[in-house]
Design a protein around this motif. Structure first.
Motif, mmCIF file in Angstrom:
data_model
loop_
_atom_site.group_PDB
_atom_site.id
_atom_site.type_symbol
_atom_site.label_atom_id
_atom_site.label_comp_id
_atom_site.label_asym_id
_atom_site.label_seq_id
_atom_site.Cartn_x
_atom_site.Cartn_y
_atom_site.Cartn_z
ATOM 1 N N ILE A 135 -0.081 -4.460 -2.357
ATOM 2 C CA ILE A 135 0.029 -3.295 -1.470
ATOM 3 C C ILE A 135 1.201 -3.418 -0.493
ATOM 4 O O ILE A 135 1.908 -2.454 -0.241
ATOM 5 N N HIS A 180 -2.357 -3.782 5.963
ATOM 6 C CA HIS A 180 -1.481 -3.333 7.057
ATOM 7 C C HIS A 180 -1.843 -3.974 8.394
ATOM 8 O O HIS A 180 -2.132 -3.265 9.369
ATOM 9 N N HIS A 230 -7.898 2.101 5.389
ATOM 10 C CA HIS A 230 -6.712 1.480 4.800
ATOM 11 C C HIS A 230 -5.776 0.862 5.831
ATOM 12 O O HIS A 230 -5.227 -0.211 5.618
ATOM 13 N N HIS A 292 -2.130 6.313 6.494
ATOM 14 C CA HIS A 292 -1.144 5.517 7.240
ATOM 15 C C HIS A 292 -0.887 6.038 8.650
ATOM 16 O O HIS A 292 -0.728 7.239 8.860
ATOM 17 N N HIS A 454 4.636 -0.635 -0.093
ATOM 18 C CA HIS A 454 5.187 -0.960 1.217
ATOM 19 C C HIS A 454 6.123 -2.163 1.206
ATOM 20 O O HIS A 454 5.976 -3.068 0.381
HETATM 21 FE FE LIG Z 1 -0.680 1.561 2.616
#
Ligand SMILES: [Fe+2]
Length: 468
Positions: A135, A180, A230, A292, A454
């Motif tokens: 990811i 993230h 996420h 996001h 990403h």
């Molecule tokens: Fe993402």
């Protein structure tokens, strides 16, 4: 003795948009120096861009759910003294290694109930699911980490991109990590959360600046079912989580339904988790979904200001009608009263919002985003405070996530884009002052880089990179 389960049939590659065209997996691993450049690479820009994304090592079997399925491939573009080089490698999880030994896919997709037995993969890997560190990439405390969706990351050697093994960051990621996590540029801490299918369903933790443990996984009280989350945002005082009503429905899946269930009646919960460990502040709003965040900060009144891309429901996992797509929004949240005020910053449908990462947790200025689709491929740069928008229209190019590139004298943005006409990929460098003018330099990459997820820029002075 029962017979071993039969492996599922191959996925139809040509009829899966995320396994064909600009998304088709890249299987070649190369290292190439002195790449051709159109324009002039800025001499004050030295460092390395790493990018991750789903890239199945072998043609998949069973199902393939983008963007969660696939093995990880990390691409690396290094800029040094006006010259550029490229390399790419698979992240070699035990599953990729076992499949390379067999010469074909063994594990199925994450929504398949099939897992390989010991006759195929030996006793240690029997019954396991594919690990998916595909990811994001994160650099912290001298480590380069390929991040998975709420699992433990894999550490890579930044020099040759070799896979060094799974890493729990001194226990901070013992329960897994969001792909993230956020690096606080003020404290050097890496702050993260993870979600799980069993209690605690949600936990947060902190990696110290030196890579040690600052806070062990700490349950978030008030979450009583498995929920998918996420991304996160970070302020100086809070971790910000938006809990859209996307629930893991294990009984439903075992009965032939889908793994994830959208339950709009639950609304969206907003958790402000104080970084000092005091009780979580909750707010509740109408249902919406966020993949996001751009960033967040505490304002002078003690409210939390957070910018993000809003979806009506989680597109990406399902087709989303045009009118159901959101735009870029700002929410101002009062931690004392729980009041939430949301305003639309842009009604363009964009994704992959990024800022100058040195401003994470503080007011951020420009938010760079990607617009994609026929007739609207573009990088869109929003300045919410000045209410301005700058657009680089990329024509037919399929553009990926932008990344901020801080130079010694000037600042830049970068992104990989692929021309669907000849399937060539380039790393484009744009001036941060005038991104609408288009690339000031375009690096011809030696092979197609699949449209992916990403990335991260690591400056040449970082302790993550090997010394030259
Ligand atoms: Fe993402």
């Amino acid at each position: 003795m029962t017979a071993a389960p039969t492996p599922p049939a191959p996925v139809d590659l040509n009829h899966n948009p995320h396994l064909s065209g600009v998304f088709a997996p890249q299987r070649r691993e190369v290292s190439v120096a002195e790449l051709p450049v159109t324009g002039v690479l800025p001499a004050d820009l030295n460092g390395t861009y790493f990018r991750n994304g789903p890239n199945p090592r072998f043609d998949p079997i069973g199902t393939f759910v983008y963007p969660l399925d696939g093995d990880a491939m990390v691409h690396r573009v290094t800029l040094r003294d006006g010259a550029a080089s490229y390399a790419n490698r698979f992240v070699r999880t035990p599953m990729v290694v076992a499949e390379e030994r067999a010469g074909h896919a063994i594990w199925a997709g994450i929504t398949d109930l099939y897992t390989p037995g010991p006759e195929l993969v030996g006793p240690e890997l029997a019954g396991t699911s594919r690990e998916l560190p595909d990811i994001n990439v994160v650099a912290h405390a001298g480590k380069l980490l390929a991040m998975a969706e709420s699992e433990q990351p894999y550490r890579l050697d930044p020099g040759d991109l070799a896979t060094l093994g799974r890493d729990d960051c001194a226990g901070a990621m013992a329960l897994g990590s969001t792909a993230h996590p956020k690096l606080d540029p003020r404290t050097g801490e890496l702050v993260l959360f993870t979600y799980r299918l069993e209690p605690p369903y949600l936990a947060w933790s902190v990696v110290a600046p030196d890579g040690g443990l600052r806070r062990a996984p700490t349950p978030v009280d008030g979450v009583d079912e498995p929920i998918m989350v996420h991304d996160m945002a970070l302020t100086e005082r809070y971790i910000v989580l938006f809990l859209g009503p996307l629930i893991f429905d294990i009984p439903g899946m075992l009965n032939g339904g889908s793994l994830l269930d959208w339950r709009p009646g639950n609304g969206t919960g907003i958790a402000l988790i104080p970084r000092d460990g005091s009780p979580v502040r909750w707010s509740h709003t109408e249902p919406f979904w966020v993949w996001h965040f751009a960033n967040a900060h505490d304002d002078e009144q003690g409210r939390v200001v957070v910018d993000y891309v809003r979806w009506s429901y989680p597109g990406g996992l399902a087709e989303v009608a045009e009118e159901q797509r959101g735009g870029v929004e700002r929410a101002v949240i009062d931690p004392e009263s729980g009041a939430v005020r949301r305003t639309v910053l842009s009604d363009r449908f964009v994704e992959f919002p990024r800022i100058d990462d040195r401003l994470i947790s503080r007011p951020h200025g420009t938010v760079a985003t990607v617009s994609s689709g026929p007739g609207r491929n573009a990088l869109v740069f929003l300045d919410p405070e000045r209410d301005t928008e700058k657009v680089w229209n990329a024509g037919d190019l399929a553009v990926g996530e932008p990344v901020f590139l801080p130079g010694a004298e000037h600042d830049y943005w970068g992104a990989i884009a692929t021309d669907p006409g000849d399937m060539s990929s380039r790393f484009h460098v744009l001036s941060a002052e005038d991104p609408a003018a288009g690339p000031i330099a375009s690096i011809q990459l030696p092979q197609r880089v699949p449209a992916g997820l990403h990335g991260a820029w690591v400056g040449a002075d970082s302790d993550v990179l090997d010394p030259p």
